[in-house]
Design a protein around this motif. Structure first.
Motif, PDB file in Angstrom:
ATOM      1  N   ALA A   1      92.000  87.290  18.587  1.00 28.68           N
ATOM      2  CA  ALA A   1      90.773  86.696  18.047  1.00 28.68           C
ATOM      3  C   ALA A   1      89.724  86.442  19.134  1.00 28.68           C
ATOM      4  N   GLU A   2      90.036  86.809  20.378  1.00 30.75           N
ATOM      5  CA  GLU A   2      89.109  86.524  21.489  1.00 30.75           C
ATOM      6  C   GLU A   2      87.818  87.318  21.352  1.00 30.75           C
ATOM      7  N   VAL A   3      86.718  86.615  21.549  1.00 28.56           N
ATOM      8  CA  VAL A   3      85.392  87.237  21.543  1.00 28.56           C
ATOM      9  C   VAL A   3      84.682  86.844  22.832  1.00 28.56           C
ATOM     10  N   ARG A   4      84.236  87.844  23.608  1.00 26.91           N
ATOM     11  CA  ARG A   4      83.488  87.575  24.839  1.00 26.91           C
ATOM     12  C   ARG A   4      82.000  87.555  24.463  1.00 26.91           C
ATOM     13  N   ALA A   5      81.512  86.370  24.152  1.00 27.01           N
ATOM     14  CA  ALA A   5      80.122  86.230  23.713  1.00 27.01           C
ATOM     15  C   ALA A   5      79.158  86.561  24.843  1.00 27.01           C
ATOM     16  N   LEU A   6      79.540  86.218  26.074  1.00 30.26           N
ATOM     17  CA  LEU A   6      78.793  86.616  27.265  1.00 30.26           C
ATOM     18  C   LEU A   6      79.773  87.256  28.229  1.00 30.26           C
ATOM     19  N   ASP A   7      79.395  88.414  28.768  1.00 27.23           N
ATOM     20  CA  ASP A   7      80.332  89.195  29.567  1.00 27.23           C
ATOM     21  C   ASP A   7      79.694  89.585  30.895  1.00 27.23           C
ATOM     22  N   GLY A   8      79.524  88.582  31.769  1.00 28.94           N
ATOM     23  CA  GLY A   8      78.980  88.852  33.104  1.00 28.94           C
ATOM     24  C   GLY A   8      77.475  88.997  33.137  1.00 28.94           C
ATOM     25  N   VAL A   9      76.768  88.090  32.486  1.00 34.74           N
ATOM     26  CA  VAL A   9      75.303  88.171  32.405  1.00 34.74           C
ATOM     27  C   VAL A   9      74.660  87.531  33.638  1.00 34.74           C
ATOM     28  N   SER A  10      73.818  88.287  34.316  1.00 37.20           N
ATOM     29  CA  SER A  10      73.009  87.781  35.432  1.00 37.20           C
ATOM     30  C   SER A  10      71.544  88.101  35.147  1.00 37.20           C
ATOM     31  N   VAL A  11      70.704  87.075  35.125  1.00 40.23           N
ATOM     32  CA  VAL A  11      69.295  87.288  34.799  1.00 40.23           C
ATOM     33  C   VAL A  11      68.468  86.119  35.315  1.00 40.23           C
ATOM     34  N   ASP A  12      67.240  86.395  35.728  1.00 33.77           N
ATOM     35  CA  ASP A  12      66.295  85.370  36.162  1.00 33.77           C
ATOM     36  C   ASP A  12      65.175  85.227  35.147  1.00 33.77           C
ATOM     37  N   PHE A  13      64.635  84.025  35.058  1.00 36.24           N
ATOM     38  CA  PHE A  13      63.476  83.745  34.215  1.00 36.24           C
ATOM     39  C   PHE A  13      62.402  83.122  35.100  1.00 36.24           C
ATOM     40  N   ALA A  14      61.255  83.776  35.164  1.00 35.55           N
ATOM     41  CA  ALA A  14      60.192  83.360  36.068  1.00 35.55           C
ATOM     42  C   ALA A  14      59.481  82.118  35.553  1.00 35.55           C
ATOM     43  N   ALA A  15      59.094  81.258  36.475  1.00 32.44           N
ATOM     44  CA  ALA A  15      58.314  80.077  36.129  1.00 32.44           C
ATOM     45  C   ALA A  15      56.927  80.499  35.671  1.00 32.44           C
ATOM     46  N   GLY A  16      56.390  79.761  34.691  1.00 30.41           N
ATOM     47  CA  GLY A  16      55.058  80.047  34.208  1.00 30.41           C
ATOM     48  C   GLY A  16      54.964  81.304  33.367  1.00 30.41           C
ATOM     49  N   GLN A  17      56.096  81.722  32.813  1.00 29.22           N
ATOM     50  CA  GLN A  17      56.108  82.898  31.941  1.00 29.22           C
ATOM     51  C   GLN A  17      56.765  82.570  30.607  1.00 29.22           C
ATOM     52  N   PHE A  18      56.447  83.378  29.613  1.00 26.96           N
ATOM     53  CA  PHE A  18      56.994  83.278  28.264  1.00 26.96           C
ATOM     54  C   PHE A  18      57.957  84.449  28.103  1.00 26.96           C
ATOM     55  N   THR A  19      59.254  84.137  28.002  1.00 26.55           N
ATOM     56  CA  THR A  19      60.271  85.172  27.883  1.00 26.55           C
ATOM     57  C   THR A  19      60.985  85.032  26.543  1.00 26.55           C
ATOM     58  N   ALA A  20      61.164  86.150  25.852  1.00 30.34           N
ATOM     59  CA  ALA A  20      61.939  86.170  24.617  1.00 30.34           C
ATOM     60  C   ALA A  20      63.282  86.829  24.879  1.00 30.34           C
ATOM     61  N   ILE A  21      64.328  86.300  24.241  1.00 31.32           N
ATOM     62  CA  ILE A  21      65.663  86.894  24.302  1.00 31.32           C
ATOM     63  C   ILE A  21      65.963  87.471  22.929  1.00 31.32           C
TER      64      ILE A  21
END
Length: 256
Positions: free
Chosen positions: A34-54
């Motif tokens: 039943a194991e689910v890897r909802a996140l699998d090694g995610v590396s990401v940056d989000f810049a200050a003063g920006q609007f980012t959508a996921i």
């Protein structure tokens, strides 16, 4: 997605500061078959003063990523930094303080108290924390949200879009380092949704706010400066200066 990520809390090559940084995030639900890897090694940056959508297909891990970035959920491996502070090493008390002082939240449901006016709802979080608002900042937020004529109204006297703008103002009034918005237009019609998205866009451009939004709507994502794409718990690409058409095409390529 570029494999090169700027340093945590530092200024990148383009002169932008990193507001939020995730490194090798792993989040697992269930065990065995039943194991689910909802996140699998995610590396990401989000810049200050920006609007980012996921964005990503259903089950891609986009909401899990936001919850882990905001300290609303724990991770099984990896790290999250808000500025220079490592969120994933905080105690429960430290997390509570970090969320109160550095993070603003906007949810699909407005979560306004029906007995309070718009102004009282906006200021409630500060009052509970024993803090007073910066009058100039509060005035600026009221102007940008267009709520000045509605401050004395209670939620049942406001439209859905106005209620969500009150929730947006509440998220901003404490001057957070970052605002997380989880499907903020999900309960709104297209006109009211556009009002809220315009406000979030304006808060980035005029108030230098950092906004990270999860959405399933390509039109909503087109208001962002950048779209980060997820699929099966992993990064699947990104779009700069997105349009509704470019986001829709990318989502189709991911099988959404």
């Amino acid at each position: 997605m570029s494999a090169t990520l700027s340093g945590i809390g530092t200024v990148g090559a383009a002169g932008t500061r990193t507001a939020v940084a995730a490194r090798q995030l792993v989040k697992v639900y269930g065990k065995g078959e039943a194991e689910v890897r909802a996140l699998d090694g995610v590396s990401v940056d989000f810049a200050a003063g920006q609007f980012t959508a996921i964005m990503g297909p259903s089950g891609s891990g986009k909401s899990t990523l936001m919850h882990c970035l905001a300290g609303l959920d724990t991770v099984d491996a990896g790290s999250v930094h808000i500025g220079q502070t490592e969120l994933t090493k905080q105690s429960d008390k430290g997390l509570t303080k970090l969320r109160r002082d550095k993070i603003g939240f906007i949810f699909q449901s407005f979560n306004l108290l029906p007995t309070l006016t718009a102004e009282q709802n906006i200021l409630l979080g500060l009052q509970l924390a024993g803090r007073k608002p910066d009058p100039a900042w509060f005035d600026n937020i009221v102007t940008v949200t267009g709520l000045r004529q509605r401050l004395g109204h209670k939620p049942n006297q406001l439209s859905g879009g106005q209620q969500q703008r009150v929730a947006c103002a509440r998220a901003l009034v404490a001057k957070p380092d970052v605002v997380f918005a989880d499907e903020p237009t999900g309960n709104l019609d297209s006109k009211s949704g556009a009002e809220v998205l315009n406000f979030l866009q304006t808060s980035v451009r005029q108030l230098n706010q950092t906004v990270i939004m999860v959405t399933h709507d390509p039109v909503a994502a087109s208001y962002a400066d950048r779209v980060v794409l997820l699929a099966d718990g992993r990064l699947a690409g990104e779009i700069h200066r997105p349009t509704a058409d470019s986001v829709l095409a990318a989502m189709k390529n991911l099988g959404a």
